[in-house]
Design an enzyme around this catalytic site. Structure first.
Site, PDB file in Angstrom:
ATOM      1  N   HIS A 186       0.841  -1.218   0.000  1.00  0.00           N
ATOM      2  CA  HIS A 186       0.000   0.000   0.000  1.00  0.00           C
ATOM      3  C   HIS A 186       0.870   1.259   0.000  1.00  0.00           C
ATOM      4  O   HIS A 186       0.457   2.299   0.505  1.00  0.00           O
ATOM      5  CB  HIS A 186      -0.956   0.058   1.218  1.00  0.00           C
ATOM      6  N   SER A 316      16.646  17.573 -18.211  1.00  0.00           N
ATOM      7  CA  SER A 316      15.812  18.763 -18.308  1.00  0.00           C
ATOM      8  C   SER A 316      16.448  19.823 -19.200  1.00  0.00           C
ATOM      9  O   SER A 316      17.664  20.014 -19.184  1.00  0.00           O
ATOM     10  CB  SER A 316      15.606  19.348 -16.908  1.00  0.00           C
ATOM     11  N   LYS A 322      19.705  17.894 -13.728  1.00  0.00           N
ATOM     12  CA  LYS A 322      18.626  16.931 -13.467  1.00  0.00           C
ATOM     13  C   LYS A 322      18.778  15.743 -14.424  1.00  0.00           C
ATOM     14  O   LYS A 322      19.035  15.897 -15.605  1.00  0.00           O
ATOM     15  CB  LYS A 322      17.275  17.617 -13.714  1.00  0.00           C
ATOM     16  N   GLU A 329      10.820   5.522 -18.614  1.00  0.00           N
ATOM     17  CA  GLU A 329       9.669   6.278 -19.145  1.00  0.00           C
ATOM     18  C   GLU A 329       9.329   5.811 -20.552  1.00  0.00           C
ATOM     19  O   GLU A 329       8.154   5.595 -20.904  1.00  0.00           O
ATOM     20  CB  GLU A 329       9.990   7.776 -19.148  1.00  0.00           C
TER      21      GLU A 329
END
Ligand SMILES: O=C(O)C[C@H](O)C(=O)O
Length: 467
Positions: A186, A316, A322, A329
């Site tokens: 969870h 980025s 970054k 992805e």
């Protein structure tokens, strides 16, 4: 553009002078300027192989004169060797059943065969796309057979890529076997697990999905070729089917056999649906793993940061330094695309009517695209992401020490309620579970050590104190 005039049963039609395709293909190009896409190379390969084998089978039954048959075989061999690849031009979204793609191949082979015989393209009086190249065939048996052959052709490299991913995940499972961390259920602190166990579980899931893909092969090996228009084999010699299967087996190297019911073989698309579903199932599993990797590598300062993914590119355009989980992805997006293709295949598969399912071009496009896309994706995901993952053992250890899930290990000794009180106090004060248990004299240090030993924490089947 310089044009020549060809003729089909609807009348005359202008065709680019340099084209090997003919009037029916030119009509299809004009009728279906839709996606800008071209047929998958494996789909062209499969139909051309069928044409070559049909010419040889029809010669063997005595129906096709050798001079014509040999010219068709020679033309097909040129295409199979990489020639005329730009001549297969009909949009995948086209006439039902795939008549346009079938005729595109018939016309290209007929015109090239004519040239090899020293005749003009379009002079179909002696060698005709329908009468000779399409002899004993129909779109209705050629296309489902072609989808089967193309699927078998693309499945093998997909399975290799999948095995590569299984191996990378299993190797990480072994490498990370001693790294203890907090489990999460969870998305909340749960009992401990080893990072290696997480990766071994990923490997096991992908391996099982590979078995699901392999299980689709036998149905793909059963061909309805020879059934032609409705399954009855009208206009084909009785010996044609056997000859065709032998030729196809030699030409492809696949183990092939006749479908038990030729009528059924062109009505039902469920073998393709089964393969598409197995692709979707694999995509669900791999996409789920990619999600986990993104979660586990989140941060690095404000997320979980239990693993580090290879930095494949700056993340980025505006935020310096970054680095994003780009390969994971990409994997997610490919997996969603495969699921979308499967939805189209499912809708097409249920849209058959009576003797035929005319939605075959849609099935061919989505299925073959998915096979290729997923194969490429699994290779990239394995090589440029999974293989380069580094564990952050220190972060894993810290989370484990702070995890409230640890009290579960103590519950058999001190009881659920007392353990829950320890968890609440730890949450409220920030003190460690160990500290609180000892301060409340719930267990001795030795008992705690034994309960908290890694073997007991992550492999309860082992005797206490091992591992
Ligand atoms: O093109 C064919 O061979 C047959 C066509 O698909 C049809 O059934 O109308």
């Amino acid at each position: 553009m310089c044009m020549r005039r060809e003729r089909d049963s609807l009348g005359e039609m202008d065709v680019p002078a340099s084209a090997y395709y003919g009037a029916q293909t030119a009509r299809a190009v004009r009728n279906f300027p839709l996606s800008g896409l071209k047929p998958h190379p494996a789909y062209v390969w499969a139909v051309v192989i069928i044409k070559k084998c049909a010419a040889r089978a029809n010669m063997s039954t005595g129906r096709l004169p050798a001079a014509i048959g040999d010219a068709i075989v020679a033309a097909a061999d040129e295409v199979l060797g990489g020639g005329l690849a730009d001549q297969f031009v009909v949009d995948p979204f086209q006439a039902g059943a795939g008549t346009s793609h079938n005729m595109n191949v018939n016309e290209v082979l007929a015109n090239r065969a004519l040239e090899l015989l020293g005749r003009q393209r379009g002079d179909f009086s002696s060698l005709h796309p329908n009468d000779h190249v399409n002899m004993a065939q129909s779109t209705n048996d050629v296309i489902p057979t072609a989808i089967r052959l193309a699927s078998l052709e693309l499945l093998e490299p997909l399975l290799e890529a999948l095995t590569g991913l299984v191996n990378s995940l299993a190797a990480k499972g072994e490498e990370f076997d001693r790294i203890l961390k907090s489990g999460r259920t969870h998305l909340q602190d749960a009992v401990p697990i080893r990072l290696g166990q997480e990766f071994c579980a990923y490997a096991a899931a992908v391996r099982r999905n590979g078995e699901g893909l392999e299980a689709c092969i036998p149905a793909l090996q059963e061909l309805g070729i020879g059934g032609n228009a409705v399954g009855s084999g009208l206009n084909a010699e009785p010996a044609y089917i056997r000859a065709m299967l032998e030729e196809l087996a030699i030409a492809t190297g696949f183990q092939l056999k006749a479908a038990p019911d030729l009528f059924e073989a062109m009505q039902n698309m469920d073998p393709f649906l089964a393969l598409s579903s197995a692709l979707r199932r694999t995509a669900v599993t791999v996409g789920r793993i990619a999600n986990d990797l993104r979660l586990l590598s989140s941060g690095p300062r404000t997320g979980l940061d239990e693993i580090r993914l290879p930095a494949v590119q700056p993340g980025s355009s505006i935020m310096p330094g970054k680095v994003n989980p780009s390969m994971a992805e990409m994997t997610n997006m490919v997996c969603y695309q495969v699921m979308g293709c499967d939805q189209a295949v499912m809708l097409a598969a249920q849209a058959g009517q009576l003797e035929l399912n005319v939605m075959m071009p849609l099935i061919a496009y989505n299925l073959l695209f998915s096979l290729e896309l997923l194969k490429n994706c699994l290779g990239r995901f394995s090589d440029s992401c999974v293989s380069g993952i580094i564990a952050n053992g220190e972060r894993c250890r810290r989370y484990l020490e702070e995890s409230l899930g640890l009290v579960t290990v103590l519950a058999p000794s001190i009881g659920y309620d007392a353990a829950a009180e320890v968890a609440k106090e730890s949450m409220a004060t920030g003190r460690s579970i160990r500290e609180i248990v000892l301060s409340r004299a719930l267990m001795t240090p030795a008992e705690l050590d034994q309960a908290m030993c890694p073997g007991h924490l992550t492999e309860p089947g082992l005797p206490l104190g091992r591992k």
